[in-house]
Motif scaffolding. Structure first.
Motif, PDB file in Angstrom:
ATOM      1  N   HIS A   1       0.785  -1.236   0.020  1.00  0.00           N
ATOM      2  CA  HIS A   1      -0.133  -0.104   0.038  1.00  0.00           C
ATOM      3  C   HIS A   1       0.838   1.233  -0.171  1.00  0.00           C
ATOM      4  CE1 HIS A   1      -3.265  -2.572   1.010  1.00  0.00           C
ATOM      5  NE2 HIS A   1      -4.052  -1.480   0.944  1.00  0.00           N
ATOM      6  N   PHE A   2       1.790   1.453   0.846  1.00  0.00           N
ATOM      7  CA  PHE A   2       2.685   2.506   1.174  1.00  0.00           C
ATOM      8  C   PHE A   2       3.603   2.694   0.061  1.00  0.00           C
ATOM      9  CE2 PHE A   2       2.715   1.173   5.721  1.00  0.00           C
ATOM     10  CZ  PHE A   2       1.451   1.585   5.926  1.00  0.00           C
ATOM     11  N   GLN A   3       3.981   1.637  -0.590  1.00  0.00           N
ATOM     12  CA  GLN A   3       4.895   1.836  -1.731  1.00  0.00           C
ATOM     13  C   GLN A   3       4.172   1.963  -3.259  1.00  0.00           C
ATOM     14  OE1 GLN A   3       6.482  -2.167  -2.029  1.00  0.00           O
ATOM     15  NE2 GLN A   3       8.208  -1.506  -0.474  1.00  0.00           N
ATOM     16  N   ILE A   4       3.049   1.484  -3.344  1.00  0.00           N
ATOM     17  CA  ILE A   4       2.112   2.208  -4.512  1.00  0.00           C
ATOM     18  C   ILE A   4       1.999   3.790  -4.365  1.00  0.00           C
ATOM     19  CG2 ILE A   4       0.138   1.950  -5.662  1.00  0.00           C
ATOM     20  CD1 ILE A   4       0.161  -1.315  -4.813  1.00  0.00           C
ATOM     21  N   PHE A   5       1.580   3.926  -3.291  1.00  0.00           N
ATOM     22  CA  PHE A   5       1.161   5.175  -3.057  1.00  0.00           C
ATOM     23  C   PHE A   5       2.408   6.082  -3.531  1.00  0.00           C
ATOM     24  CE2 PHE A   5       0.697   9.372  -0.766  1.00  0.00           C
ATOM     25  CZ  PHE A   5      -0.559   9.753  -1.355  1.00  0.00           C
ATOM     26  N   PHE A   6       3.569   5.845  -2.651  1.00  0.00           N
ATOM     27  CA  PHE A   6       4.818   6.532  -2.731  1.00  0.00           C
ATOM     28  C   PHE A   6       5.119   6.668  -4.609  1.00  0.00           C
ATOM     29  CE2 PHE A   6       9.306   6.607  -3.350  1.00  0.00           C
ATOM     30  CZ  PHE A   6       9.792   7.894  -2.560  1.00  0.00           C
ATOM     31  N   LEU A   7       5.112   5.440  -4.907  1.00  0.00           N
ATOM     32  CA  LEU A   7       5.567   5.361  -6.482  1.00  0.00           C
ATOM     33  C   LEU A   7       4.763   6.239  -7.475  1.00  0.00           C
ATOM     34  CD1 LEU A   7       7.053   1.823  -6.838  1.00  0.00           C
ATOM     35  CD2 LEU A   7       8.305   3.942  -6.828  1.00  0.00           C
ATOM     36  N   GLY A   8       3.492   6.093  -7.100  1.00  0.00           N
ATOM     37  CA  GLY A   8       2.291   6.820  -7.736  1.00  0.00           C
ATOM     38  C   GLY A   8       2.734   8.516  -7.712  1.00  0.00           C
ATOM     39  N   ARG A   9       2.884   8.753  -6.582  1.00  0.00           N
ATOM     40  CA  ARG A   9       3.118  10.430  -6.249  1.00  0.00           C
ATOM     41  C   ARG A   9       4.495  10.634  -6.649  1.00  0.00           C
ATOM     42  NH1 ARG A   9      -1.167  12.828  -6.370  1.00  0.00           N
ATOM     43  NH2 ARG A   9       0.271  14.732  -5.664  1.00  0.00           N
ATOM     44  N   ILE A  10       5.342   9.814  -6.874  1.00  0.00           N
ATOM     45  CA  ILE A  10       6.688  10.374  -7.652  1.00  0.00           C
ATOM     46  C   ILE A  10       6.510  10.360  -9.082  1.00  0.00           C
ATOM     47  CG2 ILE A  10       9.079   9.521  -8.079  1.00  0.00           C
ATOM     48  CD1 ILE A  10       8.865  10.455  -5.246  1.00  0.00           C
ATOM     49  N   ILE A  11       5.666   9.427  -9.489  1.00  0.00           N
ATOM     50  CA  ILE A  11       5.479   9.735 -11.177  1.00  0.00           C
ATOM     51  C   ILE A  11       4.546  10.883 -11.368  1.00  0.00           C
ATOM     52  CG2 ILE A  11       4.335   8.432 -12.825  1.00  0.00           C
ATOM     53  CD1 ILE A  11       5.403   5.806 -11.651  1.00  0.00           C
ATOM     54  N   HIS A  12       3.628  11.006 -10.523  1.00  0.00           N
ATOM     55  CA  HIS A  12       2.521  12.025 -10.579  1.00  0.00           C
ATOM     56  C   HIS A  12       3.399  13.376 -10.656  1.00  0.00           C
ATOM     57  CE1 HIS A  12       0.051  15.370  -9.505  1.00  0.00           C
ATOM     58  NE2 HIS A  12      -1.056  14.662 -10.150  1.00  0.00           N
ATOM     59  N   THR A  13       4.462  13.569  -9.871  1.00  0.00           N
ATOM     60  CA  THR A  13       5.147  14.885  -9.661  1.00  0.00           C
ATOM     61  C   THR A  13       6.061  14.913 -10.935  1.00  0.00           C
ATOM     62  OG1 THR A  13       5.124  14.981  -7.359  1.00  0.00           O
ATOM     63  CG2 THR A  13       7.186  16.012  -8.559  1.00  0.00           C
ATOM     64  N   VAL A  14       6.641  13.787 -11.391  1.00  0.00           N
ATOM     65  CA  VAL A  14       7.574  13.934 -12.459  1.00  0.00           C
ATOM     66  C   VAL A  14       6.637  14.387 -13.740  1.00  0.00           C
ATOM     67  CG1 VAL A  14       9.002  12.602 -14.116  1.00  0.00           C
ATOM     68  CG2 VAL A  14       9.351  12.456 -11.740  1.00  0.00           C
ATOM     69  N   ALA A  15       5.612  13.567 -13.954  1.00  0.00           N
ATOM     70  CA  ALA A  15       4.773  14.033 -15.115  1.00  0.00           C
ATOM     71  C   ALA A  15       4.323  15.526 -15.012  1.00  0.00           C
ATOM     72  CB  ALA A  15       3.628  12.915 -15.125  1.00  0.00           C
ATOM     73  N   TYR A  16       3.913  15.921 -13.712  1.00  0.00           N
ATOM     74  CA  TYR A  16       3.468  17.316 -13.839  1.00  0.00           C
ATOM     75  C   TYR A  16       4.664  18.324 -13.861  1.00  0.00           C
ATOM     76  CZ  TYR A  16      -0.571  20.061 -12.030  1.00  0.00           C
ATOM     77  OH  TYR A  16      -1.676  20.943 -11.722  1.00  0.00           O
ATOM     78  N   LEU A  17       5.905  18.153 -13.378  1.00  0.00           N
ATOM     79  CA  LEU A  17       6.977  19.066 -13.615  1.00  0.00           C
ATOM     80  C   LEU A  17       7.296  18.929 -14.897  1.00  0.00           C
ATOM     81  CD1 LEU A  17       8.756  19.091 -10.097  1.00  0.00           C
ATOM     82  CD2 LEU A  17       6.941  20.466 -10.711  1.00  0.00           C
ATOM     83  N   CYS A  18       7.391  17.963 -15.587  1.00  0.00           N
ATOM     84  CA  CYS A  18       8.130  17.706 -16.935  1.00  0.00           C
ATOM     85  C   CYS A  18       6.919  18.014 -17.987  1.00  0.00           C
ATOM     86  CB  CYS A  18       8.956  16.463 -16.962  1.00  0.00           C
ATOM     87  SG  CYS A  18      10.161  16.327 -15.927  1.00  0.00           S
ATOM     88  N   ALA A  19       5.686  18.277 -17.491  1.00  0.00           N
ATOM     89  CA  ALA A  19       4.569  18.312 -18.512  1.00  0.00           C
ATOM     90  C   ALA A  19       4.682  16.902 -19.387  1.00  0.00           C
ATOM     91  CB  ALA A  19       4.775  19.497 -19.448  1.00  0.00           C
TER      92      ALA A  19
END
Length: 146
Positions: free
Chosen positions: A96-114
């Motif tokens: 649970h914790f890892q999926i959330f963490f990885l999802g948020r990392i990918i979300h941030t990269v996707a957001y900041l790098c458009a």
């Protein structure tokens, strides 16, 4: 430090998420300085004049990423802490914790790098799955004790 291994795992991933939020805040501040785009007139005056009291698309993108983190990580902090008290198995909790963490990392990269859509939306959705799962498990644990 922490005897409960599930809670220790939760603390580890939560701390990494908070660190990520600090990093985004630092990036936003550096962008403000390099782009001379300040949201407060007094900051603009300190850095060259009132003309720098303005918005910048990249600064705003970073601010939106940071705001999105607050909207999602803060509920995770509550849910994960309470979920840890329901005595879940360590492996399932870590997933649970890892999926959330990885999802948020990918979300941030996707957001900041458009990154191309729907990368950010998928990352957001995937990160919500463990939150929803923890929420249901918390409610079931509480309801079974009534």
């Amino acid at each position: 430090m922490v005897d409960n291994e599930v809670f220790a795992s939760f603390v580890f991933y939560s701390t990494l998420l908070i660190l990520k939020m600090y990093i985004i805040a630092i990036i936003t501040g550096k962008l403000r300085l390099s782009r001379k785009a300040f949201c407060n007139p007094e900051d603009a005056m300190r850095h060259g004049g009132i003309q720098y009291h303005r918005e910048d698309p990249d600064v705003e993108r970073n601010r939106r990423a940071h705001r999105n983190d607050m909207e999602n990580i803060f509920p995770f902090l509550f849910l994960g802490a309470v979920y840890s008290m329901t005595e879940p198995t360590l492996l399932i909790a870590r997933i649970h914790f890892q999926i959330f963490f990885l999802g948020r990392i990918i979300h941030t990269v996707a957001y900041l790098c458009a990154l191309k859509a729907p990368t950010r939306s998928l990352a957001y959705t995937i990160a919500q799955l463990p939150c929803f799962s923890m929420l249901v498990q918390i409610l079931l644990a509480v309801a079974s004790n009534w």
